[in-house]
Design an enzyme around this catalytic site. Structure first.
Site, PDB file in Angstrom:
ATOM      1  N   ASP A   1      -1.626  -1.066   5.926  1.00 52.99           N
ATOM      2  CA  ASP A   1      -1.832  -0.516   7.266  1.00 52.99           C
ATOM      3  C   ASP A   1      -3.291  -0.382   7.672  1.00 52.99           C
ATOM      4  O   ASP A   1      -3.573   0.039   8.790  1.00 52.99           O
ATOM      5  CB  ASP A   1      -1.155   0.861   7.388  1.00 52.99           C
ATOM      6  CG  ASP A   1      -1.863   1.930   6.554  1.00 52.99           C
ATOM      7  OD1 ASP A   1      -2.057   1.701   5.342  1.00 52.99           O
ATOM      8  OD2 ASP A   1      -2.218   2.990   7.102  1.00 52.99           O
TER       9      ASP A   1
ATOM     10  N   ASP B   1       0.868  -1.171   0.000  1.00 53.97           N
ATOM     11  CA  ASP B   1       0.000   0.000   0.000  1.00 53.97           C
ATOM     12  C   ASP B   1       0.909   1.226   0.000  1.00 53.97           C
ATOM     13  O   ASP B   1       2.113   1.128   0.274  1.00 53.97           O
ATOM     14  CB  ASP B   1      -0.894  -0.040   1.242  1.00 53.97           C
ATOM     15  CG  ASP B   1      -1.723   1.220   1.398  1.00 53.97           C
ATOM     16  OD1 ASP B   1      -2.420   1.594   0.443  1.00 53.97           O
ATOM     17  OD2 ASP B   1      -1.655   1.835   2.480  1.00 53.97           O
TER      18      ASP B   1
ATOM     19  N   ASP C   1      -0.067   5.185   1.094  1.00 60.10           N
ATOM     20  CA  ASP C   1      -0.207   6.085   2.238  1.00 60.10           C
ATOM     21  C   ASP C   1      -0.266   5.303   3.540  1.00 60.10           C
ATOM     22  O   ASP C   1      -1.097   4.399   3.691  1.00 60.10           O
ATOM     23  CB  ASP C   1      -1.504   6.900   2.108  1.00 60.10           C
ATOM     24  CG  ASP C   1      -1.537   7.762   0.866  1.00 60.10           C
ATOM     25  OD1 ASP C   1      -1.384   8.980   0.989  1.00 60.10           O
ATOM     26  OD2 ASP C   1      -1.723   7.201  -0.236  1.00 60.10           O
TER      27      ASP C   1
END
EC number: 3.1.3.18
Length: 222
Positions: free
Chosen positions: A171, A12, A14
């Site tokens: 995250d 991922d 961000d």
């Protein structure tokens, strides 16, 4: 011989590979400043981040005096335009991230990116921070018409990177659920844009620093 039992490690963007919170905070503060609201310290905006720009702006407006749909609709393009022009002022890779990418490349592992961020932001950001050309594939939130946790973007990431056994690092629940829906292993990072304890994501494994990634992958069952 490759000591890592994966052909592709997907990431991922961000909150996983890049800490973009500073530039996102600046865009939020710019937008709310146009209606006379005081700026938030960057640390205070951090909990607003992680579910996309619209939700980030909703949370900021809610915390600074409330909003209605007309206000949200008027301010969102202001936020996005400012962000598009200031993608990499404060955004930097998380500690150890670039070294982990180097270590994976040295072991012959392809690296790929799957983010819910729109292409208009993803590609310029990756170019401006100097990481774009490292990735075998980059799939954004609008690349295939759906975003994580739908499995289609992660499957497209794998296919465009040449196929093979893949694992995904993220995250948020969108990342972990997206990987699970795509039928691949997953790792959560404990330093991203978390809504709660990282254990709530129920990932296959958790790392607290990128220094842990390659050793973890080397121990992963083949």
């Amino acid at each position: 011989m490759n000591s890592i039992p994966f052909d592709i490690v997907g990431f991922d963007l961000d909150g996983t590979l890049i800490d973009t919170s500073g530039d996102l905070a600046a865009a939020v503060n710019h937008a709310i400043g146009t209606i006379g609201r005081d700026p938030f310290p960057a640390a205070d905006i951090h909990p607003f981040v992680g579910k996309g720009a619209r939700v980030m702006l909703q949370r900021a407006l809610d915390a600074s005096g409330g909003y209605d749909d007309a206000m949200l609709s008027a301010l969102l393009p202001i936020l996005l335009d400012h962000y598009a022009q200031n993608l990499a002022i404060y955004s930097t890779p998380y500690p150890g991230a670039v070294q982990a990418l180097d270590a994976l490349a040295a072991r012959g592992v392809r690296i790929a990116l799957c983010t819910n961020k729109a292409e208009r932001f993803t590609i310029p950001l990756m170019q401006q921070i100097g990481l774009h050309d490292r990735f075998a594939s980059i799939v954004s939130g609008d690349t295939v018409g759906v975003s994580k946790p739908d499995p289609a973007p992660i499957r497209a990431m794998i296919e465009r990177a040449g196929g093979g056994r893949a694992i995904f690092v993220g995250d948020t629940i969108n990342d972990i659920a997206g990987a699970r829906n795509a039928g691949i292993a997953n790792i959560a990072v404990g330093f991203g844009f978390l809504d709660g304890p990282v254990e709530q994501l129920q990932a296959d494994a958790v790392i607290a620093h990128f220094d842990e990634l390659v050793p973890l992958l080397e121990r992963w069952p083949g």
